[in-house]
Scaffold this active site. Structure first.
Site, PDB file in Angstrom:
ATOM      1  N   TYR A  77      36.290 -31.535 -44.605  1.00 13.12           N
ATOM      2  CA  TYR A  77      37.305 -32.278 -45.759  1.00 13.12           C
ATOM      3  C   TYR A  77      37.917 -33.700 -44.899  1.00 13.12           C
ATOM      4  O   TYR A  77      38.494 -33.216 -43.857  1.00 13.12           O
ATOM      5  CB  TYR A  77      38.297 -31.549 -46.221  1.00 13.12           C
ATOM      6  CG  TYR A  77      39.215 -31.712 -47.361  1.00 13.12           C
ATOM      7  CD1 TYR A  77      38.761 -31.837 -48.473  1.00 13.12           C
ATOM      8  CD2 TYR A  77      40.754 -32.222 -46.985  1.00 13.12           C
ATOM      9  CE1 TYR A  77      39.724 -32.379 -49.511  1.00 13.12           C
ATOM     10  CE2 TYR A  77      41.467 -32.417 -47.956  1.00 13.12           C
ATOM     11  CZ  TYR A  77      40.957 -32.571 -49.330  1.00 13.12           C
ATOM     12  OH  TYR A  77      41.960 -32.922 -50.340  1.00 13.12           O
TER      13      TYR A  77
ATOM     14  N   ALA B  48      41.400 -24.026 -62.763  1.00 16.84           N
ATOM     15  CA  ALA B  48      42.772 -24.348 -62.869  1.00 16.84           C
ATOM     16  C   ALA B  48      43.029 -25.709 -63.353  1.00 16.84           C
ATOM     17  O   ALA B  48      43.654 -25.984 -64.318  1.00 16.84           O
ATOM     18  CB  ALA B  48      43.703 -23.999 -61.679  1.00 16.84           C
TER      19      ALA B  48
HETATM   20  C1  COO Z   1      31.085 -29.152 -50.951  1.00 25.10           C
HETATM   21  C2  COO Z   1      31.845 -30.411 -50.440  1.00 25.10           C
HETATM   22  C3  COO Z   1      32.475 -31.176 -51.688  1.00 25.10           C
HETATM   23  C4  COO Z   1      30.800 -31.372 -49.760  1.00 25.10           C
HETATM   24  O1  COO Z   1      29.722 -31.541 -50.815  1.00 25.10           O
HETATM   25  P1  COO Z   1      28.417 -32.509 -50.221  1.00 25.10           P
HETATM   26  O2  COO Z   1      27.494 -32.181 -51.419  1.00 25.10           O
HETATM   27  O3  COO Z   1      28.611 -33.846 -49.958  1.00 25.10           O
HETATM   28  O4  COO Z   1      27.797 -31.775 -48.966  1.00 25.10           O
HETATM   29  P2  COO Z   1      26.701 -32.310 -47.947  1.00 25.10           P
HETATM   30  O5  COO Z   1      25.864 -33.410 -48.548  1.00 25.10           O
HETATM   31  O6  COO Z   1      27.531 -32.185 -46.840  1.00 25.10           O
HETATM   32  O7  COO Z   1      25.852 -30.922 -48.256  1.00 25.10           O
HETATM   33  C5  COO Z   1      24.764 -30.677 -47.361  1.00 25.10           C
HETATM   34  C6  COO Z   1      24.484 -28.930 -47.449  1.00 25.10           C
HETATM   35  O8  COO Z   1      25.520 -28.253 -47.100  1.00 25.10           O
HETATM   36  C7  COO Z   1      24.119 -28.546 -48.907  1.00 25.10           C
HETATM   37  O9  COO Z   1      22.797 -27.668 -48.660  1.00 25.10           O
HETATM   38  P3  COO Z   1      21.480 -28.230 -48.783  1.00 25.10           P
HETATM   39  O10 COO Z   1      21.225 -28.817 -50.304  1.00 25.10           O
HETATM   40  O11 COO Z   1      20.750 -26.688 -48.758  1.00 25.10           O
HETATM   41  O12 COO Z   1      21.137 -29.035 -47.733  1.00 25.10           O
HETATM   42  C8  COO Z   1      25.425 -27.898 -49.333  1.00 25.10           C
HETATM   43  O13 COO Z   1      24.894 -26.965 -50.299  1.00 25.10           O
HETATM   44  C9  COO Z   1      25.833 -27.318 -47.963  1.00 25.10           C
HETATM   45  N1  COO Z   1      27.476 -27.285 -48.362  1.00 25.10           N
HETATM   46  C10 COO Z   1      28.092 -28.068 -48.757  1.00 25.10           C
HETATM   47  N2  COO Z   1      29.295 -27.832 -48.621  1.00 25.10           N
HETATM   48  C11 COO Z   1      29.276 -26.745 -48.249  1.00 25.10           C
HETATM   49  C12 COO Z   1      28.010 -26.300 -47.967  1.00 25.10           C
HETATM   50  N3  COO Z   1      27.511 -25.122 -47.501  1.00 25.10           N
HETATM   51  C13 COO Z   1      28.451 -23.939 -47.518  1.00 25.10           C
HETATM   52  N4  COO Z   1      29.933 -24.239 -47.742  1.00 25.10           N
HETATM   53  C14 COO Z   1      30.250 -25.486 -48.135  1.00 25.10           C
HETATM   54  N5  COO Z   1      31.625 -25.800 -48.126  1.00 25.10           N
HETATM   55  O14 COO Z   1      30.273 -29.410 -52.298  1.00 25.10           O
HETATM   56  C15 COO Z   1      32.102 -27.944 -51.132  1.00 25.10           C
HETATM   57  O15 COO Z   1      32.409 -27.295 -50.420  1.00 25.10           O
HETATM   58  N6  COO Z   1      32.231 -27.784 -52.519  1.00 25.10           N
HETATM   59  C16 COO Z   1      33.210 -26.639 -53.085  1.00 25.10           C
HETATM   60  C17 COO Z   1      34.636 -27.210 -52.886  1.00 25.10           C
HETATM   61  C18 COO Z   1      34.808 -28.583 -53.596  1.00 25.10           C
HETATM   62  O16 COO Z   1      34.535 -28.789 -54.557  1.00 25.10           O
HETATM   63  N7  COO Z   1      35.478 -29.368 -52.740  1.00 25.10           N
HETATM   64  C19 COO Z   1      35.890 -30.550 -53.389  1.00 25.10           C
HETATM   65  C20 COO Z   1      37.221 -30.932 -52.421  1.00 25.10           C
HETATM   66  S1  COO Z   1      37.928 -32.368 -53.070  1.00 25.10           S
HETATM   67  C21 COO Z   1      39.418 -31.601 -53.401  1.00 25.10           C
HETATM   68  O17 COO Z   1      39.600 -30.463 -53.816  1.00 25.10           O
HETATM   69  C22 COO Z   1      40.597 -32.117 -53.323  1.00 25.10           C
HETATM   70  C23 COO Z   1      42.014 -31.670 -53.481  1.00 25.10           C
HETATM   71  C24 COO Z   1      43.193 -32.481 -53.341  1.00 25.10           C
HETATM   72  C25 COO Z   1      32.813 -30.138 -49.258  1.00 25.10           C
HETATM   73  P1  NAP Z   2      39.573 -22.782 -59.535  1.00 27.10           P
HETATM   74  O1  NAP Z   2      40.741 -22.524 -60.340  1.00 27.10           O
HETATM   75  O2  NAP Z   2      39.407 -21.948 -58.151  1.00 27.10           O
HETATM   76  O3  NAP Z   2      38.327 -22.662 -60.262  1.00 27.10           O
HETATM   77  C1  NAP Z   2      36.847 -22.952 -59.632  1.00 27.10           C
HETATM   78  C2  NAP Z   2      35.992 -23.077 -60.844  1.00 27.10           C
HETATM   79  O4  NAP Z   2      34.770 -23.457 -60.016  1.00 27.10           O
HETATM   80  C3  NAP Z   2      35.824 -21.970 -61.750  1.00 27.10           C
HETATM   81  O5  NAP Z   2      36.136 -22.535 -63.203  1.00 27.10           O
HETATM   82  C4  NAP Z   2      34.177 -21.446 -61.561  1.00 27.10           C
HETATM   83  O6  NAP Z   2      33.465 -21.328 -62.685  1.00 27.10           O
HETATM   84  C5  NAP Z   2      33.724 -22.761 -61.103  1.00 27.10           C
HETATM   85  N1  NAP Z   2      32.689 -22.420 -60.282  1.00 27.10           N
HETATM   86  C6  NAP Z   2      32.631 -21.780 -59.017  1.00 27.10           C
HETATM   87  N2  NAP Z   2      31.501 -21.711 -58.528  1.00 27.10           N
HETATM   88  C7  NAP Z   2      30.450 -22.395 -59.480  1.00 27.10           C
HETATM   89  C8  NAP Z   2      29.227 -22.713 -59.406  1.00 27.10           C
HETATM   90  N3  NAP Z   2      28.362 -22.346 -58.356  1.00 27.10           N
HETATM   91  N4  NAP Z   2      28.689 -23.416 -60.363  1.00 27.10           N
HETATM   92  C9  NAP Z   2      29.486 -23.851 -61.301  1.00 27.10           C
HETATM   93  N5  NAP Z   2      30.609 -23.862 -61.515  1.00 27.10           N
HETATM   94  C10 NAP Z   2      31.425 -22.718 -60.291  1.00 27.10           C
HETATM   95  O7  NAP Z   2      39.438 -24.343 -58.895  1.00 27.10           O
HETATM   96  P2  NAP Z   2      40.524 -25.468 -58.972  1.00 27.10           P
HETATM   97  O8  NAP Z   2      41.643 -25.276 -57.879  1.00 27.10           O
HETATM   98  O9  NAP Z   2      41.065 -25.755 -60.194  1.00 27.10           O
HETATM   99  O10 NAP Z   2      39.454 -26.541 -58.406  1.00 27.10           O
HETATM  100  C11 NAP Z   2      38.463 -26.977 -59.169  1.00 27.10           C
HETATM  101  C12 NAP Z   2      37.733 -28.089 -58.497  1.00 27.10           C
HETATM  102  O11 NAP Z   2      38.787 -29.157 -58.347  1.00 27.10           O
HETATM  103  C13 NAP Z   2      37.384 -27.692 -57.088  1.00 27.10           C
HETATM  104  O12 NAP Z   2      36.000 -28.265 -56.746  1.00 27.10           O
HETATM  105  C14 NAP Z   2      38.445 -28.375 -56.276  1.00 27.10           C
HETATM  106  O13 NAP Z   2      37.881 -28.734 -55.032  1.00 27.10           O
HETATM  107  C15 NAP Z   2      38.594 -29.801 -57.433  1.00 27.10           C
HETATM  108  N6  NAP Z   2      39.778 -30.590 -56.999  1.00 27.10           N
HETATM  109  C16 NAP Z   2      39.531 -31.754 -56.522  1.00 27.10           C
HETATM  110  C17 NAP Z   2      40.618 -32.765 -56.606  1.00 27.10           C
HETATM  111  C18 NAP Z   2      40.536 -34.173 -56.388  1.00 27.10           C
HETATM  112  O14 NAP Z   2      41.563 -35.011 -56.242  1.00 27.10           O
HETATM  113  N7  NAP Z   2      39.282 -34.498 -56.090  1.00 27.10           N
HETATM  114  C19 NAP Z   2      41.831 -32.067 -56.711  1.00 27.10           C
HETATM  115  C20 NAP Z   2      42.127 -30.771 -57.110  1.00 27.10           C
HETATM  116  C21 NAP Z   2      40.921 -30.035 -57.321  1.00 27.10           C
HETATM  117  P3  NAP Z   2      33.767 -19.989 -63.691  1.00 27.10           P
HETATM  118  O15 NAP Z   2      35.205 -20.356 -64.161  1.00 27.10           O
HETATM  119  O16 NAP Z   2      32.818 -19.930 -64.496  1.00 27.10           O
HETATM  120  O17 NAP Z   2      33.792 -18.869 -62.668  1.00 27.10           O
END
Ligand code: COO
Ligand code: NAP
Length: 372
Positions: free
Chosen positions: A70, A190
């Site tokens: 991040y 959420a």
């Molecule tokens: C992640 C992420 C959003 C980053 O996603 P990316 O797709 O950009 O990640 P990479 O291209 O670096 O991924 C490479 C690799 O790592 C890939 O596996 P392969 O396809 O087998 O190569 C991914 O599956 C794996 N990967 C990526 N992130 C993770 C991981 N493995 C384990 N753990 C993690 N974390 O998509 C992610 O963590 N997504 C879930 C949470 C999310 O949506 N975060 C968004 C953050 S923005 C936000 O919430 C803002 C709030 C204010 C980090």
């Molecule tokens: P949350 O309440 O914890 O909910 C997570 C959601 O992800 C659930 O609806 C769940 O689906 C879904 N999910 C989990 N694993 C999944 C998978 N493998 N395939 C498809 N769906 C899956 O999350 P939140 O706090 O609302 O956040 C939601 C997303 O918004 C996250 O990615 C977070 O990082 C992102 N976010 C981004 C920003 C930004 O500024 N970019 C700001 C806030 C949040 P089910 O309900 O079906 O289990």
């Protein structure tokens, strides 16, 4: 004989703080540890405050921050007395003001406040900080004193990420007519549930996509109750035979102009295919850990735009937007128009261990750590 003179010692009252800190990145279970230190409440600088944490949630971005995937990171320092430079985890929370420095204006003892900026480090029992690092929000006494509905610890602690994201996604990019539509995946997240509630408040037609599950109808009814106009399953989202969406949109005479994606992969393509020509897809999360891959034809023949959304950057670039948006969300809470998203409330024990357990549990539901 000597006369015994009474000596007045300076008053000292130490507060013991416990914080979940990390000094290197990795899985939280491995790198998060509790650090304990003390502050002297009588040595408060004039512009500082001491606050007590009431509650702090676990969001996906908090986990990503500890993992090191991040881009917004707290500075690691030894200021709290750790041997290695460390940072306190957590970005959101609500605090009660315990002490204010002699020159502090705008915050008083008993007030509730949330961090002004991200990277504050909310996973701790107390904090000593500059008053400017805290943003006032109404305490229950303040809301009730004005005849309003009190914010719960949950709604105040989770104010600055998900409700602000939902509001800005819906209002900051595309001007929607009454007849137009928005579609989103992750409908049960959420954020997705705030999008549903705010769509109702703002008069926006919304389709929410949720993952297939045995009790789909129950969840669809719940989301419609919150404010989604229609709810479809991922199976329907990905089926070319499923024509209901076209029918619903034709009925209002509008277009699907805006889409929100927090899943990625196949779900994203299904949602994007429903966008009208020149529509906008905003990706704000990647819960499936699959990349954002869009069908070529959607770009060439429908000219759709795929862009990112990050509330952190948006609010950094627009001074004043956070206060304005927080005030709007607080007003809706106080007027009873908005409800907070249910979270499992966990009482904090050892801080790091509590958050580690909550991170694990967050895979199946929102977690809120509550401090006594
Ligand atoms: C992640 C992420 C959003 C980053 O996603 P990316 O797709 O950009 O990640 P990479 O291209 O670096 O991924 C490479 C690799 O790592 C890939 O596996 P392969 O396809 O087998 O190569 C991914 O599956 C794996 N990967 C990526 N992130 C993770 C991981 N493995 C384990 N753990 C993690 N974390 O998509 C992610 O963590 N997504 C879930 C949470 C999310 O949506 N975060 C968004 C953050 S923005 C936000 O919430 C803002 C709030 C204010 C980090
Ligand atoms: P949350 O309440 O914890 O909910 C997570 C959601 O992800 C659930 O609806 C769940 O689906 C879904 N999910 C989990 N694993 C999944 C998978 N493998 N395939 C498809 N769906 C899956 O999350 P939140 O706090 O609302 O956040 C939601 C997303 O918004 C996250 O990615 C977070 O990082 C992102 N976010 C981004 C920003 C930004 O500024 N970019 C700001 C806030 C949040 P089910 O309900 O079906 O289990």
């Amino acid at each position: 004989m000597f006369a015994v003179k009474s000596i007045r010692l300076p008053l000292r009252r130490m507060i013991t703080l416990h914080a979940a800190v990390f000094s290197s990145h990795g899985e939280p279970a491995e790198v998060l540890r509790t650090h304990t230190y003390e502050i002297d409440e009588h040595k408060l600088s004039p512009n500082a405050v001491i606050v007590k944490t009431l509650a702090a949630p676990v969001n996906p971005s908090d986990i990503n921050q500890i993992q090191g995937v991040y881009p917004s990171q707290p500075e690691k320092t030894t200021q709290l007395g750790t041997l290695e430079p460390s940072a306190v985890a957590g970005n959101e929370g609500v605090f009660e003001v315990l002490h204010v420095g002699s020159k502090v204006e705008g915050l008083k003892v008993g007030d509730w406040a949330i961090p002004t900026n991200v990277n504050f480090g909310t996973w701790r029992t107390h904090a000593e900080c500059d008053a400017a690092d805290m943003m006032h929000v109404p305490s229950p006494a303040s809301s009730e004193g004005r005849g309003k509905k009190a914010l719960s610890k949950n709604s105040a602690a989770t104010l600055s990420v998900n409700p602000l994201t939902a509001y800005l996604l819906l209002t900051h990019y595309v001007k929607l007519g009454k007849e137009d539509w928005v579609i989103q995946n992750g409908g049960l997240s959420a954020v997705g549930k705030y999008v549903a509630q705010m769509s109702r408040i703002l008069g926006i037609n919304l389709i929410s996509v949720v993952r297939d599950r045995p009790n789909f109808d129950e969840f669809a009814a719940y989301l419609k109750d919150l404010g989604a106009s229609q709810v479809i399953s991922e199976k329907e989202n990905n089926s070319r035979e499923f024509k209901d969406v076209k029918k619903w949109v034709a009925e209002t005479g509008g277009e699907i102009k805006l889409a929100f994606n927090c899943v990625g992969g196949k779900s994203l393509a299904g949602v994007a295919r429903k966008l009208a020509p020149n529509g906008l897809m905003l990706t704000y999360g990647g819960m499936s850990l699959q990349p954002v891959t869009l069908p070529t034809s959607l770009h060439i023949f429908k000219n759709i735009t795929s862009a990112g959304f990050w509330v952190t950057q948006l609010l950094k670039d627009n001074a004043g937007l956070k206060r304005k948006t927080v005030d709007q969300v607080v007003e809706w809470y106080e007027d009873g128009k908005l409800a907070d998203q249910p979270a499992e409330e966990v009482l904090a024990g050892d801080v790091a261990e509590t958050f580690k357990a909550s991170i694990k549990a967050s895979k199946t539901g929102k977690q809120l750590v509550v401090f006594e």
